[in-house]
Design a protein around this motif. Structure first.
Motif, PDB file in Angstrom:
ATOM      1  N   ASN A   1       0.826  -1.215   0.000  1.00 12.56           N
ATOM      2  CA  ASN A   1       0.000   0.000   0.000  1.00 12.56           C
ATOM      3  C   ASN A   1       0.855   1.258   0.000  1.00 12.56           C
ATOM      4  O   ASN A   1       0.590   2.205  -0.743  1.00 12.56           O
ATOM      5  CB  ASN A   1      -0.941   0.003   1.196  1.00 12.56           C
ATOM      6  N   ASP A   2       1.895   1.278   0.838  1.00 18.08           N
ATOM      7  CA  ASP A   2       2.789   2.439   0.894  1.00 18.08           C
ATOM      8  C   ASP A   2       3.816   2.366  -0.218  1.00 18.08           C
ATOM      9  O   ASP A   2       4.175   1.291  -0.714  1.00 18.08           O
ATOM     10  CB  ASP A   2       3.500   2.491   2.257  1.00 18.08           C
ATOM     11  N   ASP A   3       4.335   3.530  -0.603  1.00 14.15           N
ATOM     12  CA  ASP A   3       5.289   3.595  -1.712  1.00 14.15           C
ATOM     13  C   ASP A   3       6.583   2.855  -1.392  1.00 14.15           C
ATOM     14  O   ASP A   3       7.123   2.965  -0.269  1.00 14.15           O
ATOM     15  CB  ASP A   3       5.638   5.049  -2.035  1.00 14.15           C
ATOM     16  N   ILE A   4       7.077   2.109  -2.374  1.00 12.87           N
ATOM     17  CA  ILE A   4       8.443   1.574  -2.340  1.00 12.87           C
ATOM     18  C   ILE A   4       9.329   2.667  -2.927  1.00 12.87           C
ATOM     19  O   ILE A   4       9.090   3.131  -4.044  1.00 12.87           O
ATOM     20  CB  ILE A   4       8.558   0.271  -3.147  1.00 12.87           C
ATOM     21  N   THR A   5      10.352   3.093  -2.194  1.00 17.16           N
ATOM     22  CA  THR A   5      11.082   4.307  -2.554  1.00 17.16           C
ATOM     23  C   THR A   5      12.503   4.077  -3.067  1.00 17.16           C
ATOM     24  O   THR A   5      13.158   5.033  -3.488  1.00 17.16           O
ATOM     25  CB  THR A   5      11.129   5.255  -1.344  1.00 17.16           C
ATOM     26  N   GLN A   6      12.986   2.833  -3.010  1.00 17.49           N
ATOM     27  CA  GLN A   6      14.310   2.505  -3.549  1.00 17.49           C
ATOM     28  C   GLN A   6      14.212   1.207  -4.350  1.00 17.49           C
ATOM     29  O   GLN A   6      13.281   0.417  -4.149  1.00 17.49           O
ATOM     30  CB  GLN A   6      15.349   2.332  -2.424  1.00 17.49           C
ATOM     31  N   PRO A   7      15.156   0.969  -5.251  1.00 24.11           N
ATOM     32  CA  PRO A   7      15.147  -0.300  -5.982  1.00 24.11           C
ATOM     33  C   PRO A   7      15.216  -1.486  -5.035  1.00 24.11           C
ATOM     34  O   PRO A   7      15.729  -1.384  -3.917  1.00 24.11           O
ATOM     35  CB  PRO A   7      16.409  -0.216  -6.850  1.00 24.11           C
ATOM     36  N   LEU A   8      14.693  -2.621  -5.489  1.00 24.33           N
ATOM     37  CA  LEU A   8      14.741  -3.841  -4.707  1.00 24.33           C
ATOM     38  C   LEU A   8      16.195  -4.278  -4.526  1.00 24.33           C
ATOM     39  O   LEU A   8      16.959  -4.349  -5.480  1.00 24.33           O
ATOM     40  CB  LEU A   8      13.960  -4.946  -5.413  1.00 24.33           C
ATOM     41  N   SER A   9      16.574  -4.574  -3.294  1.00 24.53           N
ATOM     42  CA  SER A   9      17.906  -5.104  -3.002  1.00 24.53           C
ATOM     43  C   SER A   9      17.807  -6.606  -2.803  1.00 24.53           C
ATOM     44  O   SER A   9      16.940  -7.084  -2.066  1.00 24.53           O
ATOM     45  CB  SER A   9      18.492  -4.448  -1.741  1.00 24.53           C
ATOM     46  N   VAL A  10      18.672  -7.347  -3.475  1.00 25.87           N
ATOM     47  CA  VAL A  10      18.685  -8.800  -3.377  1.00 25.87           C
ATOM     48  C   VAL A  10      20.012  -9.230  -2.773  1.00 25.87           C
ATOM     49  O   VAL A  10      21.078  -8.931  -3.317  1.00 25.87           O
ATOM     50  CB  VAL A  10      18.508  -9.447  -4.765  1.00 25.87           C
ATOM     51  N   PHE A  11      19.959  -9.923  -1.624  1.00 24.27           N
ATOM     52  CA  PHE A  11      21.168 -10.383  -0.941  1.00 24.27           C
ATOM     53  C   PHE A  11      21.219 -11.913  -0.970  1.00 24.27           C
ATOM     54  O   PHE A  11      20.216 -12.590  -0.747  1.00 24.27           O
ATOM     55  CB  PHE A  11      21.186  -9.925   0.526  1.00 24.27           C
ATOM     56  N   ASP A  12      22.394 -12.429  -1.245  1.00 27.79           N
ATOM     57  CA  ASP A  12      22.662 -13.867  -1.156  1.00 27.79           C
ATOM     58  C   ASP A  12      23.925 -13.994  -0.314  1.00 27.79           C
ATOM     59  O   ASP A  12      25.029 -14.164  -0.831  1.00 27.79           O
ATOM     60  CB  ASP A  12      22.842 -14.455  -2.561  1.00 27.79           C
TER      61      ASP A  12
END
Length: 810
Positions: free
Chosen positions: A573-584
């Motif tokens: 519902n709320d804005d996502i404000t940065q690119p998705l970070s993917v950690f492995d």
């Protein structure tokens, strides 16, 4: 929408008789009057491939194409998920009608956003038909057992409610076509759209065969077709003159001058059988005609040169063929020690081989090894002799060698055309535009290989490309989309080929996956623009990669076929404000997906569940950089920042390092440079923090709108028109520069920067030296990689507003 009509010129057929079947098979709803069927499993790729194909796109100026384009406007809004059949037919008034057949899906025909669109339901006699109108063009549609049928003709829609019929022979032909090519086309020879693809005016589709079915692969500079043709009545179709003969190797190209206009060649292993078939086709008794000249011939060819022609006979017994010419030994010329003789039976070729040969003036001949060449033009014979001796025949030319790789060595009938003959064939099919240029299509070909009661068909139209010189930059593809680009294209790994494909999004939020040959693999509409770079993960840990990214209110994981991977997309519902970070963290494919919302960070696993134990609550303000994962020694660090604070956390979200300073930070990312967390502040200072929190500030006199990029050992700074690479500064021309990017490939550092004002891309090495032949044209940051099996690097960039350019560094 010109793509439907354009495709007809390069493919082929259909015909129907009665046999009851079920409507679940799409082909059972094909109207009986259909002349042309086009099948595709990827309508978007078909449209894009034809719009981007250099040869086909030239047809857009034709009035007939423009007229059809306007009629087909409504069809462009159909979004099939499986195969779609596009059928063309003539009605009783000789007007062209089209029909569409595909499996129904809820998103097949969305009309909510269409302007000037209306529809009404027509219900009568237990039928329900939808009449749709777009810009005063009508289409009628209905559902038959989950199959969507639509047509420009209401009569054709009415007919699908009647008894369903098909042709079992046609069904067999249909099954030979592929679902993996740009399109498959089945064409009835006597249609009004494609009359011929032969140079010889006496040859046409109507007399040649009953139908042809081919798969067409259309790329930017090439059209490839392969399929079959079959004639049911052996006495009425020319293709059957090759019945009971075996194709031989075509060798006319070894005698054809490179400066000629092309040739046609036909072969057989038994002249007697071939002649019997041909006489049956021509309905004549030619037993009284003396044909001993051809007894040892396995190939006959015609070479074209302007208005002149030459007949070529390829003999398996040169002495026997010379004996057949003993009465024609009157020498009239000698050229380069080759004798030229007069020939007393110049009409024997047309009398014997009509309609394949319609030339009756070949009154001179010469002999070159096993080839006997006849013509009425002595200069043409001299040209053939000179090119044969100089080894400058068509066979030696690279452009012929390039198309030959797509053809078989042995064929019953082979035609190879130069640009002038290609244009002549185009004009025979109703396109007489003097501005239509085909000079770069040095050689095009079509061949037929007779088999058991049918023949294989191969064809190629290919643009000749000059070989790239060493260190040059060559434009490999220029891919145009229907809409303007929203973001910059990037490469992604194709786990099937271990090469690279590319992804890009347009202003309508459509995401495209495109092959490195320019083929649109799929198009998918998203809920919003992609934030930052698209990542790839192996969610099932089986070697198959998915795309992972965020839009302002979604987190997507999409597989290679464009399908959402459950339980994604995740909705917010709320804005996502940065690119998705993917950690492995441990490189064991136990991924963590970090979603940034204002001052908060949420950590999810690949099941879209919040990760327990990640305890970070909230930052002191909005987070201005994408969270990143770094490893120093055996310790993991998660770093991000707000305007006034740098956060360096452990895996659990607790503070691992507390920087011993505060600053008014810029929006630039955080990097790990020489094992120190590195970023900048708004004053243009470089800020570094070690793993103990010790902080250093270094002034670089950067402007407020500066950019920073680093690897572990390389640092790049851009401020105004000054680019600094490892303390070596280059003064660029004044312009508007995008952020620089660093690429590490083949043990070498590359630094790219783009001036969108002058539309120039610059590429430097780690010593700040410009790579040869840069700058080149481009309108965005680039992505650089080796995307195929050769050793050359390629890069992509935005070209015009709606185009992607792929360059190769040679």
């Amino acid at each position: 929408m010109r793509f439907f009509y354009l495709a007809l010129l390069f493919t082929l057929f259909f015909s129907c008789t009665n046999n009851n079947t079920k409507t679940s098979n799409l082909i059972n709803l094909i109207p009986e009057s259909t002349d042309v069927v086009i099948k595709t499993s990827n309508l978007e790729n078909l449209k894009n491939s034809i719009n981007n194909n250099d040869f086909l796109s030239k047809y857009s100026s034709s009035e007939s194409f423009k007229n059809l384009e306007s009629h087909l406007e409504i069809v462009s809004h159909v979004k099939p998920e499986t195969n779609i059949l596009i059928c063309f037919s003539k009605d009783d008034n000789d007007s062209l009608q089209y029909s569409l057949i595909t499996k129904y899906n809820p998103n097949l025909f969305k009309t909510d956003s269409l302007k000037n669109y209306t529809e009404e339901l027509l219900t009568y006699k237990n039928k329900t038909i939808t009449k749709s109108s777009l810009n005063n063009k009508f289409i009628y549609s209905t559902l038959i057992d989950s199959v969507f049928f639509a047509s420009s003709s209401k009569i054709l829609v009415d007919n699908v409610f009647k008894e369903i019929n098909t042709n079992l022979d046609f069904e067999k032909i249909y099954k030979t076509t592929s679902d993996n090519k740009t399109a498959s086309i089945i064409l009835k020879p006597n249609n009004a759209l494609l009359k011929s693809f032969f140079v010889n005016d006496s040859l046409n589709l109507e007399s040649f065969t009953n139908y042809i079915a081919v798969d067409a692969e259309i790329s930017q500079h090439e059209i490839l077709i392969n399929g079959i043709t079959k004639a049911t009545d052996s006495s009425k179709s020319l293709i059957n003159i090759f019945k009971n003969t075996n194709p031989q190797e075509n060798l006319v190209q070894t005698i054809t001058p490179a400066n000629s206009d092309g040739f046609i060649s036909f072969t057989f292993n038994s002249f007697g059988v071939f002649k019997e078939n041909l006489d049956k086709y021509n309905k004549k008794d030619s037993t009284g005609i003396e044909t001993s000249l051809f007894n040892n011939i396995i190939e006959v060819g015609v070479i074209y040169e302007d208005k002149n022609k030459a007949i070529v006979l390829n003999s398996t017994d040169v002495i026997a063929t010379k004996d057949a010419l003993l009465d024609n030994q009157n020498r009239i010329d000698t050229y380069r020690q080759i004798d030229v003789f007069s020939f007393s039976k110049p009409d024997i070729f047309q009398n014997t081989f009509t309609p394949l040969i319609n030339y009756r003036n070949a009154n001179k001949y010469c002999v070159l090894d096993n080839f006997f060449i006849f013509s009425d033009n002595i200069e043409m014979l001299q040209n053939i002799i000179a090119n044969y001796q100089n080894k400058t025949t068509l066979r030696e030319r690279n452009y012929f060698k390039n198309i030959k790789t797509q053809l078989t060595d042995e064929s019953s009938l082979l035609q190879v055309t130069s640009p002038s003959l290609l244009k002549n064939i185009i004009s025979k099919n109703g396109v007489n535009d003097s501005n239509y240029k085909v000079s770069s299509y040095k050689a095009s070909a079509i061949q037929f290989i007779y088999d058991n009661n049918f023949a294989h068909v191969n064809g190629i139209i290919k643009k000749n490309k000059t070989a790239a010189s060493l260190n040059s930059i060559s434009e490999e593809l220029n891919i145009k989309l229907e809409n303007d680009l929203l973001n910059t294209p990037q490469f992604v790994t194709n786990h099937v080929t271990n090469q690279k494909d590319l992804v890009v999004q347009d202003i309508n939020n459509n995401l495209y996956l495109i092959s490195n040959k320019g083929k649109i693999l799929w198009k998918k509409q998203l809920k919003g623009p992609v934030l930052g770079k698209i990542e790839q993960i192996d969610i099932y840990r089986n070697g198959r990669l998915q795309l992972a990214f965020a839009t302002p209110h979604r987190v997507y994981v999409i597989d290679r076929k464009g399908r959402d991977v459950a339980p994604f997309p995740g909705k917010f519902n709320d804005d996502i404000t940065q690119p998705l970070s993917v950690f492995d963290y441990d490189r064991n494919k136990k991924y963590r997906l970090l979603v940034t919302q204002g001052k908060n960070i949420l950590m999810y696993d690949v099941k879209a569940k919040l990760v327990r134990g990640f305890g970070f609550k909230s930052a002191n303000g909005n987070i201005v950089s994408q969270p990143k994962h770094f490893r120093i020694g055996s310790k993991d660090y998660i770093a991000f920042k707000t305007d006034s604070k740098l956060y360096i956390l452990n895996r659990a979200g607790a503070n691992r390092v507390t920087p011993k300073t505060t600053s008014n930070f810029s929006d630039e990312d955080i990097f790990l440079y020489k094992n120190k967390f590195t970023t900048t502040n708004k004053k243009g200072d470089l800020i570094t923090v070690d793993s103990r929190g010790n902080t250093a500030t270094q002034s670089y006199n950067l402007s407020e709108n500066h950019h920073l990029e680093t690897t572990s050992k390389t640092i790049v700074l851009l401020t105004e028109n000054k680019l600094t690479i490892n303390n070596k500064t280059i003064e660029l021309d004044f312009g508007y520069y995008e952020a620089p990017k660093i690429f590490y490939l083949n043990d070498k550092i590359y630094v790219a920067v783009t001036d969108t004002q002058s539309q120039k891309i610059y590429l430097y090495d780690s010593q700040a030296k410009l790579i040869p032949n840069f700058p080149v044209y481009g309108n965005s940051v680039i992505d650089l990689n080796n995307i195929d099996k050769d050793k050359n690097l390629e890069f992509i960039t935005k070209g015009e507003n709606n185009s992607i350019i792929l360059y190769q560094i040679n």
